[in-house]
Design a protein around this motif. Structure first.
Motif, short mmCIF file in Angstrom:
data_model
loop_
_atom_site.label_atom_id
_atom_site.label_comp_id
_atom_site.label_asym_id
_atom_site.label_seq_id
_atom_site.Cartn_x
_atom_site.Cartn_y
_atom_site.Cartn_z
N TYR A 130 0.84 -1.20 0.00
CA TYR A 130 0.00 0.00 0.00
C TYR A 130 0.89 1.26 0.00
O TYR A 130 1.82 1.37 0.79
CB TYR A 130 -0.93 0.03 1.21
N LYS A 132 3.08 4.26 0.48
CA LYS A 132 3.61 5.07 1.58
C LYS A 132 3.29 4.54 2.98
O LYS A 132 3.85 5.01 3.96
CB LYS A 132 3.10 6.53 1.49
N ARG A 133 2.39 3.58 3.09
CA ARG A 133 1.99 3.08 4.41
C ARG A 133 2.21 1.58 4.58
O ARG A 133 2.03 1.05 5.68
CB ARG A 133 0.51 3.39 4.67
N TYR A 137 7.74 -0.33 3.23
CA TYR A 137 8.51 0.86 3.58
C TYR A 137 9.17 0.74 4.95
O TYR A 137 9.80 1.69 5.42
CB TYR A 137 7.60 2.10 3.54
#
Length: 292
Positions: A130, A132-133, A137
């Protein structure tokens, strides 16, 4: 350029943009679950297993389409992924929705027990990628998500003939470790592109050599787990041998990554080797199961 050449080019571009071949390859984690749970290869002579395999492939197509949408801007910055092979954002969304709906409908028709596992496969993938979330990451978190996702894929296939239990969980963990080891190698392959895109993967955060060590540790853990499963008598030695051999080759190849410059092509060759080994192991497993 002739009309035929243009058509071939368009087909090739579609294959690249929606990663159809790669989705089929990774569907093998679901297929192998059904191989392990099948009483014998003759069980695949009916129509139901083949519809099940189609549903599994559609699930992975949905996963890859969603992942491509989620990482669209990062993929464009990655030289390993040709810009010409990137589809419009809206098409990825529609492809993911259509493939997921079709896969769930097929699973409901031929193997309803597989639906929760297939849903978990997609949701874990979405949790990973998903924008950036996702756990993508967060160093290490992405690897843990792949362990869970690989296990969910195996268990999806297992439901075709088997029932859940400790043995199924142990097999699922083995294949989850294998998938996560592949994920760590992918982070090594894409380290430079990820760093330029501002994505802090494990390979970017910890460096190449520590991430090779982590990759090697995962391959050793998978190998050790499969040995333990065999020692407890849950898998005949003849059936385990192809996967033990594949795990051993993967571990040996991973160890050799320490020598020489850490360039992308070395990690790509390593990937090609262990993918071929596990594909051969699956074929050999079915052959041995048919004989014994």
């Amino acid at each position: 350029m002739s009309t035929r050449q243009s058509a071939h080019r368009d087909i090739a571009r579609t294959l690249r943009s929606y990663r159809l071949a790669e989705a089929l390859l990774v569907s093998g984690f679901i297929f192998i679950g059904s191989f392990f749970s099948a009483p014998d290869p003759a069980a695949f002579g009916a129509l139901r297993p083949w519809l099940f395999f189609l549903a599994a492939y559609l699930t992975m197509l949905a996963v890859y389409a969603f992942n491509s949408w989620a990482g669209l801007r990062e993929d464009i910055a990655n030289p390993r992924l040709t810009v010409a092979a990137v589809a419009p954002e809206r098409r990825y969304q529609l492809a993911a929705a259509a493939a997921l709906a079709a896969s769930f409908a097929l699973f409901f028709a031929v193997a309803p027990r597989a639906l929760p596992c297939a849903a978990a496969v997609f949701l874990l993938s979405a949790l990973y990628s998903y924008p950036k979330r996702g756990t993508k990451y967060v160093p290490v978190a992405g690897t843990l998500t792949h362990i869970a996702g690989g296990a969910a894929q195996f268990l999806t296939g297992w439901t075709l003939f088997g029932t859940f239990g400790p043995v199924a969980a142990a097999f699922a963990l083995y294949f989850g470790l294998i998938l996560s080891a592949g994920h760590v190698n992918h982070e090594l392959i894409d380290r430079d592109a990820d760093r330029e895109a501002g994505l802090v993967s494990g390979a970017v955060r910890f460096g190449v050599r520590p991430w090779i060590v982590f990759h090697l540790a995962l391959t050793f853990a998978a190998f050790g787990l499969l040995l333990a499963i065999c020692q407890r008598g849950h898998l005949p030695a003849a059936q385990a041998a192809p996967f033990l051999a594949a795990s051993a080759v993967q571990s040996a190849s991973a160890f050799l990554l320490f020598s020489g410059a850490p360039v992308q092509r070395r990690f790509l060759r390593h990937r090609a080797l262990y993918r071929a080994c596990y594909a051969a192991a699956g074929i050999a497993f079915l052959t041995v199961k048919a004989i014994f």
